[in-house]
Motif scaffolding. Structure first.
Motif, short mmCIF file in Angstrom:
data_model
loop_
_atom_site.label_atom_id
_atom_site.label_comp_id
_atom_site.label_asym_id
_atom_site.label_seq_id
_atom_site.Cartn_x
_atom_site.Cartn_y
_atom_site.Cartn_z
N ALA A 134 66.51 78.92 -61.28
CA ALA A 134 67.46 77.82 -61.05
C ALA A 134 67.20 76.67 -62.01
O ALA A 134 68.14 76.06 -62.52
CB ALA A 134 67.37 77.34 -59.60
N ALA A 135 65.92 76.37 -62.27
CA ALA A 135 65.60 75.31 -63.24
C ALA A 135 66.09 75.69 -64.63
O ALA A 135 66.71 74.87 -65.32
CB ALA A 135 64.10 75.05 -63.25
N LEU A 136 65.83 76.93 -65.04
CA LEU A 136 66.31 77.39 -66.35
C LEU A 136 67.83 77.30 -66.45
O LEU A 136 68.37 76.83 -67.46
CB LEU A 136 65.86 78.83 -66.59
CG LEU A 136 64.38 79.04 -66.86
CD1 LEU A 136 64.01 80.52 -66.74
CD2 LEU A 136 64.01 78.50 -68.23
N ALA A 137 68.52 77.71 -65.40
CA ALA A 137 69.99 77.67 -65.40
C ALA A 137 70.50 76.24 -65.48
O ALA A 137 71.46 75.95 -66.21
CB ALA A 137 70.54 78.38 -64.16
N GLU A 138 69.88 75.33 -64.73
CA GLU A 138 70.32 73.94 -64.74
C GLU A 138 70.04 73.27 -66.08
O GLU A 138 70.87 72.52 -66.59
CB GLU A 138 69.66 73.15 -63.60
CG GLU A 138 70.11 71.70 -63.51
CD GLU A 138 71.59 71.51 -63.18
OE1 GLU A 138 72.09 70.39 -63.40
OE2 GLU A 138 72.25 72.47 -62.72
N LEU A 139 68.89 73.55 -66.66
CA LEU A 139 68.59 73.00 -67.98
C LEU A 139 69.63 73.46 -69.00
O LEU A 139 70.16 72.66 -69.78
CB LEU A 139 67.18 73.40 -68.43
CG LEU A 139 66.03 72.78 -67.64
CD1 LEU A 139 64.71 73.45 -68.02
CD2 LEU A 139 65.97 71.28 -67.86
N GLN A 140 69.96 74.74 -68.96
CA GLN A 140 70.95 75.27 -69.89
C GLN A 140 72.33 74.66 -69.61
O GLN A 140 73.05 74.29 -70.53
CB GLN A 140 71.00 76.79 -69.80
CG GLN A 140 71.84 77.41 -70.89
CD GLN A 140 71.68 78.91 -70.95
OE1 GLN A 140 70.94 79.52 -70.20
NE2 GLN A 140 72.39 79.52 -71.88
N VAL A 173 70.37 72.02 -72.60
CA VAL A 173 69.08 72.33 -73.21
C VAL A 173 69.16 73.76 -73.75
O VAL A 173 69.45 74.70 -73.01
CB VAL A 173 67.92 72.19 -72.20
CG1 VAL A 173 66.60 72.61 -72.84
CG2 VAL A 173 67.84 70.77 -71.66
N ALA A 174 68.90 73.89 -75.02
CA ALA A 174 68.96 75.21 -75.66
C ALA A 174 67.87 76.12 -75.08
O ALA A 174 66.72 75.68 -74.90
CB ALA A 174 68.77 75.06 -77.16
#
Length: 155
Positions: free
Chosen positions: A27-33, A37-38
């Motif tokens: 979820a953190a990776l998805a939200e950063l993207q 965020v590349a």
């Protein structure tokens, strides 16, 4: 981090209860993207348990390669030792890392008072960790923006 670049972020997650913790990491990776965020600006490191997270955070912060660090983990009362001691050590360690290195560190290391490995609790925590992963990514980016607006740090 400058105004035009994507922040460099490290996510450290514990493999203990991976089926739950993985949800906060993803979820953190998805939200950063989602917030621009590349993907190549985010590094993910998995460690055995939450207790190992602060040392890894310290090494990553001192490397100079990251603008922020996000920690994801689950500390539960296993009945053998007092999980409060582990919780305190991890959270205090993460705070010390950010204050000592000037690299913000964010915690999605959760420490529920009651955790039972039955389907109802497992389902609740899997869903809850998605919410917490999204929230920690948002807090990370908001903090990076607010720090960038402050006067330069005189190391």
């Amino acid at each position: 981090m400058n105004q035009t670049s994507s922040p460099r972020i490290a996510i450290i997650s514990s493999s203990w209860h991976r089926d739950i913790v993985h949800n906060s990491t993803q979820a953190a990776l998805a939200e950063l993207q989602r917030q621009g965020v590349a993907p190549e600006q985010v590094s993910h490191i998995e460690v055995p348990g939450a207790f190992e997270i602060p040392l890894h955070a310290q090494r990553l912060a001192r490397s100079g390669r990251f603008d922020a660090i996000i920690a994801c983990g689950l500390i539960v009362n296993g009945g053998i030792y007092r999980h409060e001691f582990v919780t305190t050590a991890v959270i205090d360690g993460l705070m010390r890392v950010q204050l000592d290195t000037d690299v913000p560190v964010f915690s999605a290391v959760l420490t529920p008072r009651d955790f039972h490995e039955h389907e109802e609790h497992l389902r609740f925590f899997r869903e809850h960790f998605v919410k917490k992963g999204t929230e920690v990514a948002q807090a990370c980016l908001q903090t990076l923006r607010s720090l960038q607006a402050l006067p330069p740090h005189e190391g």
